[in-house]
Design a protein around this motif. Structure first.
Motif, mmCIF file in Angstrom:
data_model
loop_
_atom_site.group_PDB
_atom_site.id
_atom_site.type_symbol
_atom_site.label_atom_id
_atom_site.label_comp_id
_atom_site.label_asym_id
_atom_site.label_seq_id
_atom_site.Cartn_x
_atom_site.Cartn_y
_atom_site.Cartn_z
ATOM 1 N N ILE A 181 -6.574 -12.920 -45.768
ATOM 2 C CA ILE A 181 -6.905 -12.878 -47.189
ATOM 3 C C ILE A 181 -7.472 -14.228 -47.647
ATOM 4 O O ILE A 181 -8.301 -14.280 -48.568
ATOM 5 C CB ILE A 181 -5.670 -12.470 -48.041
ATOM 6 N N SER A 236 -11.089 -14.045 -47.677
ATOM 7 C CA SER A 236 -11.662 -13.337 -48.831
ATOM 8 C C SER A 236 -11.705 -14.228 -50.075
ATOM 9 O O SER A 236 -12.666 -14.184 -50.841
ATOM 10 C CB SER A 236 -10.852 -12.073 -49.129
ATOM 11 N N TYR A 237 -10.658 -15.043 -50.267
ATOM 12 C CA TYR A 237 -10.659 -15.969 -51.413
ATOM 13 C C TYR A 237 -11.797 -16.986 -51.251
ATOM 14 O O TYR A 237 -12.545 -17.275 -52.189
ATOM 15 C CB TYR A 237 -9.324 -16.721 -51.531
ATOM 16 N N ARG A 287 -14.492 -16.755 -49.481
ATOM 17 C CA ARG A 287 -15.774 -16.079 -49.566
ATOM 18 C C ARG A 287 -16.179 -15.864 -51.025
ATOM 19 O O ARG A 287 -17.321 -16.047 -51.394
ATOM 20 C CB ARG A 287 -15.682 -14.746 -48.814
ATOM 21 N N GLU A 288 -15.200 -15.474 -51.841
ATOM 22 C CA GLU A 288 -15.523 -15.224 -53.248
ATOM 23 C C GLU A 288 -15.937 -16.510 -53.959
ATOM 24 O O GLU A 288 -16.915 -16.540 -54.694
ATOM 25 C CB GLU A 288 -14.332 -14.583 -53.982
ATOM 26 N N TYR A 323 -14.625 -9.752 -53.588
ATOM 27 C CA TYR A 323 -13.962 -10.165 -52.347
ATOM 28 C C TYR A 323 -12.464 -10.310 -52.551
ATOM 29 O O TYR A 323 -11.655 -9.751 -51.842
ATOM 30 C CB TYR A 323 -14.528 -11.495 -51.837
ATOM 31 N N SER A 324 -12.087 -11.115 -53.574
ATOM 32 C CA SER A 324 -10.669 -11.418 -53.774
ATOM 33 C C SER A 324 -10.008 -10.371 -54.666
ATOM 34 O O SER A 324 -10.555 -10.011 -55.705
ATOM 35 C CB SER A 324 -10.541 -12.797 -54.430
ATOM 36 N N PRO A 325 -8.838 -9.874 -54.277
ATOM 37 C CA PRO A 325 -8.168 -8.908 -55.133
ATOM 38 C C PRO A 325 -7.383 -9.565 -56.277
ATOM 39 O O PRO A 325 -6.802 -8.855 -57.092
ATOM 40 C CB PRO A 325 -7.219 -8.185 -54.165
#
Lengths: 595, 193
Positions: free
Chosen positions: A238, A241-242, A244-245, B62-64
């Motif tokens: 995860i 993902s952080y 990447r955002e 991307y981030s939840p």
């Protein structure tokens, strides 16, 4: 192709189904539970699915299926792998024929676990590859590759999502077609029997495989390298993902290494990443697994990169990473100005910790035991389940909690040191079947004078109401023999076994007193279903005769009862009609009415 | 109202039905062809604890998770929880809050006091605040558990997503036997001004 909103665990389940999984076994444990639950729910009978008694049993069922050529999936949470580590360690030597995926969900935070252990170490320890998805949609695809790779190298593989992947939902595209896998059956061969001479040969073989896998993973679709520059960020799970955002739009300023297979580390890809870099920032939750792999790689290749992460104090070891944490560490690393301080306008508020539900039979059970032992010195050992919440004020009836089944056995050790103290072990029904029985046998065998209290609420409540051997229901939705706890205890040689309804306080208190007075191991089974299993028949109300003595408030800690404008009130939408308050009230001022 | 990205937080007390609410919102997002991410809480914290769910939709998400000051809408199932999470709301964001109070254990046992005047304070600081007695509305619709659908109704009215899309998402998400009462609760929420 259908687009659906799927929870990570649902995506993993569907991925396994699409890979043609034949056999699935597991034991519930947050955050892993919904994987097996989903497969059980949508299974039309072509897949064999079971809730096993514990993780070790589940691992062995799956191993058996896999050596018969089936595609097998076994599911558990990270601490479940501790229970199942014995079969896993040997299985890495023996290997499999059909693809076998060991799904182990880690829980950084932790949200619902005893430890923050990192399953990637188990991968290294057992020489098994591990997959670490960074989103539910990726998990859906990646688990299908995991089955393939397992078959290719004839080893079980670990698949390790974290809570934030398991319990996040994403848009997932699901293709219509599914793979069908036909097991070709078990073929007798000495290679399935572990012997020291075989283990030696196998050890050499699996060490060689590590290199093969590392090489393979350097070209694995979900490991990737992008960007350019003197600074590089390596991220997984995860945290990727952080990163990447927040890095969208700055792609040219840095190199980004995404790792989906932390072990065996894709060395070739890692070296390509390190080439030309001065500084590296490693973003991964829990332990510095990638960080150590990169340090080793940098050293071995004569690199001079400064690798920043947990070991340098740039990022924390403990707790879940937040988006803010990842963002500020990247900003610092890139030398960007810190953004303005975040908003902080909320004053200190009363905390809201989780509590036993209103009407929970565990509250009545704890209260009865507390009353029964109010004049004696007693220690109450607890276990894993909703009832661990009995440690909170005002009940304070859980003095220890270690791991599944430990309450029954720790009580015995405590009793050997302080034989004059009463030792009462609380254990739930599902936990009793999981690892509690062995503790009872140990107490009988060694004649240790403890009382085991089984809180039988007819379900595995904490993880969302899964069936267990005592319920007679299975994950195949069939009905089987209910395993009788009373009969089991008697068969184990417990000479004093009694049943009581904890909602009837006088009966419950009397039953406990008799069991505690019995010399030698004794047991009480408190039988009352979890409130999630029925509708309330009654609701309770405060009568006008209430003298506001506050005993109900002070002693039982029911979330439905509170004081409003100086008067005790029961919130009708929360009351579940257990009636404990009415039995505690000294003035008979709480009465039940039909719901 | 829905632009490039829509960030919604659902806050409340474990057991109030926040999970179903987030699933409905997520399904609406997919119907509108957005990339959707939802982050939920399961397990121990669900037992009457403070719970938060994040729902994000946009071109690519991307981030939840949602960071402080970035929520367009906070949907609160309980007053104290609305206040606890309010720093996550954008300055011009919308707060939709149930007026219900659920005393946390420290308040029940007398160790702490339930803060007074929460709703007034929130309305003063955030112009886009709507408060309502969703529990009572749900009760009138036939089931106190339908608080989540009442609140979703209020939220739905304040987006430019068609009502039909919401109704479809509810039908797909809610168990069939509770559909009628849930639709009724949604409609009641939709009418709240």
């Amino acid at each position: 192709m259908v687009k659906r909103l799927l929870m990570g665990n649902e995506a993993i389940a569907l991925g396994a189904i699409h890979a043609g999984v034949n056999v699935v076994a597991g034991y519930p444990g947050t955050p892993s539970t919904e994987v097996l639950e989903t497969i059980s729910e949508i299974n039309k009978g072509e897949i064999y699915v079971e809730w096993s008694v514990n993780e070790k049993a589940a691992m062995e069922v799956a191993a058996g299926a896999a050596i018969a050529g089936a595609r097998a999936l076994v599911t558990m949470k990270q601490v479940g792998l501790n229970v199942a580590s014995d079969p896993l360690m040997s299985l890495s030597y023996i290997g499999v024929k059909g693809g076998m995926v060991v799904l182990v969900a880690d829980d950084p935070g932790p949200f619902s676990s005893q430890t923050e252990q990192d399953t990637r170490h188990f991968a290294h320890f057992s020489n098994l590859p591990v997959f670490d998805p960074s989103s539910p949609e990726e998990a859906f695809e990646m688990i299908q590759h995991a089955f393939e790779i397992s078959e290719e190298v004839e080893l079980p593989v670990l698949f390790r999502p974290t809570t934030r992947i398991c319990h996040s939902c994403s848009t997932v595209e699901i293709p219509e077609e599914r793979m069908k896998h036909e097991p070709d059956g078990f073929v007798k061969d000495p290679k399935w029997v572990i012997f020291p001479s075989l283990s030696y040969k196998k050890h050499i073989h699996i060490e060689k495989l590590q290199k093969v896998l590392s090489e393979k993973f350097s070209g694995f679709k979900y490991n990737s390298l992008s960007g350019s520059g003197k600074k590089g960020i390596a991220a997984s799970g995860i945290a990727y993902s952080y990163a990447r955002e927040m890095l969208s739009g700055f792609e040219e300023e840095y190199k980004l290494l995404k790792i989906a297979t932390p072990y065996p580390f894709p060395e070739k890809l890692g070296l390509e990443f390190l080439k030309g870099l001065d500084e590296v920032l490693v973003l991964e939750e829990l332990d510095p697994v990638m960080e150590e792999a990169l340090i080793e790689l940098s050293y071995a290749s004569g690199g001079k990169q400064c690798i920043k992460g947990k070991k340098t104090g740039d990022l924390p070891f403990a707790g879940e990473y937040s988006f803010e944490l990842v963002k500020s560490s990247i900003n610092r690393f890139m030398g960007r100005q810190e953004l303005p301080k975040e908003k902080n306008t909320v004053p200190d508020l009363p905390v809201r910790p989780p509590v036993l539900c209103a009407g929970c039979p565990h509250r009545s059970a704890f209260y009865a035991v507390k009353k029964a032992l109010s004049k004696q010195k007693a220690v109450f050992t607890g276990d894993i389940g909703c009832y661990t919440l009995g440690n909170a004020k005002p009940l304070e009836m859980v003095d220890t909690c270690l791991c599944m089944g430990a309450g029954v056995t720790m009580a015995q050790g405590l009793h050997r040191v302080e034989p004059d103290v009463k030792h009462i072990a609380f254990i739930g029904d599902s936990t009793f079947f999981h690892t509690g029985i062995v503790g009872v046998i140990n107490a009988v065998y060694n004649n240790t004078d403890i009382t085991v209290v089984i809180l039988d609420n007819s379900t595995t409540a904490m993880t969302g109401h899964q069936p267990h051997p005592g319920t007679g229901k299975t994950a195949m939705k069939s009905v089987s023999e209910k395993i009788d706890i009373y009969g089991l205890l008697t068969a184990c040689g417990v000479k004093h076994v009694a049943k009581a309804n904890p909602l009837n306080q006088s009966e419950a208190v009397e039953t406990i007193k008799q069991a505690v007075d019995f010399k030698g191991p004794s047991a009480v089974i408190f039988e009352a279903p979890c409130i999630a299993l029925f509708k309330p028949a009654k609701k309770y109300k405060i009568k006008s005769t209430c003298i506001n003595c506050m005993r109900c408030i002070r002693e039982i800690g029911c979330p439905a009862i509170s004081v409003n404008n100086g008067k005790v009130e029961i919130e009708p939408s929360l009351c579940y009609g257990c009636g404990l308050c009415s039995q505690v009230c000294p003035k008979e001022s709480i009465g039940g009415v039909e719901a | 109202m829905i632009m490039n990205n829509l960030n919604i937080m659902i806050v409340g007390v474990g057991g109030q039905g926040t999970l179903l609410a987030s699933r409905i919102l997520g399904t609406v997002g997919i119907k509108k062809s957005y990339d959707v991410k939802v982050s939920e809480v399961h397990g121990m914290s669900q037992r009457g604890g403070s719970v938060v769910t994040y729902v994000k939709m946009g071109e690519k998400v991307y981030s939840p998770l949602i960071e402080k000051g970035e929520a367009d809408i906070i949907m609160a199932f309980e007053q104290l929880e609305a206040l606890r999470w309010i720093d996550y709301l954008k300055d011009n964001g919308n707060l939709i809050t149930n007026e219900q109070k659920i005393n946390p254990m420290p308040v029940i046992t007398g160790k702490a006091e339930y803060p007074k005047g929460i709703i007034e304070k929130l309305k003063e600081n955030y112009k886009g605040t709507v408060s309502l007695d969703a529990l009572n509305i749900a009760k009138q619709c036939g089931n106190t558990k339908a608080v989540n659908l009442v609140l979703i109704g209020v939220l739905a009215k304040r987006t430019d997503i068609e009502k039909e899309v919401w109704l479809e998402a509810i039908k797909e998400t809610v168990p069939a036997k509770f559909l009628d009462v849930n639709i009724k609760a949604f409609e009641a929420g939709y009418e709240v001004s």
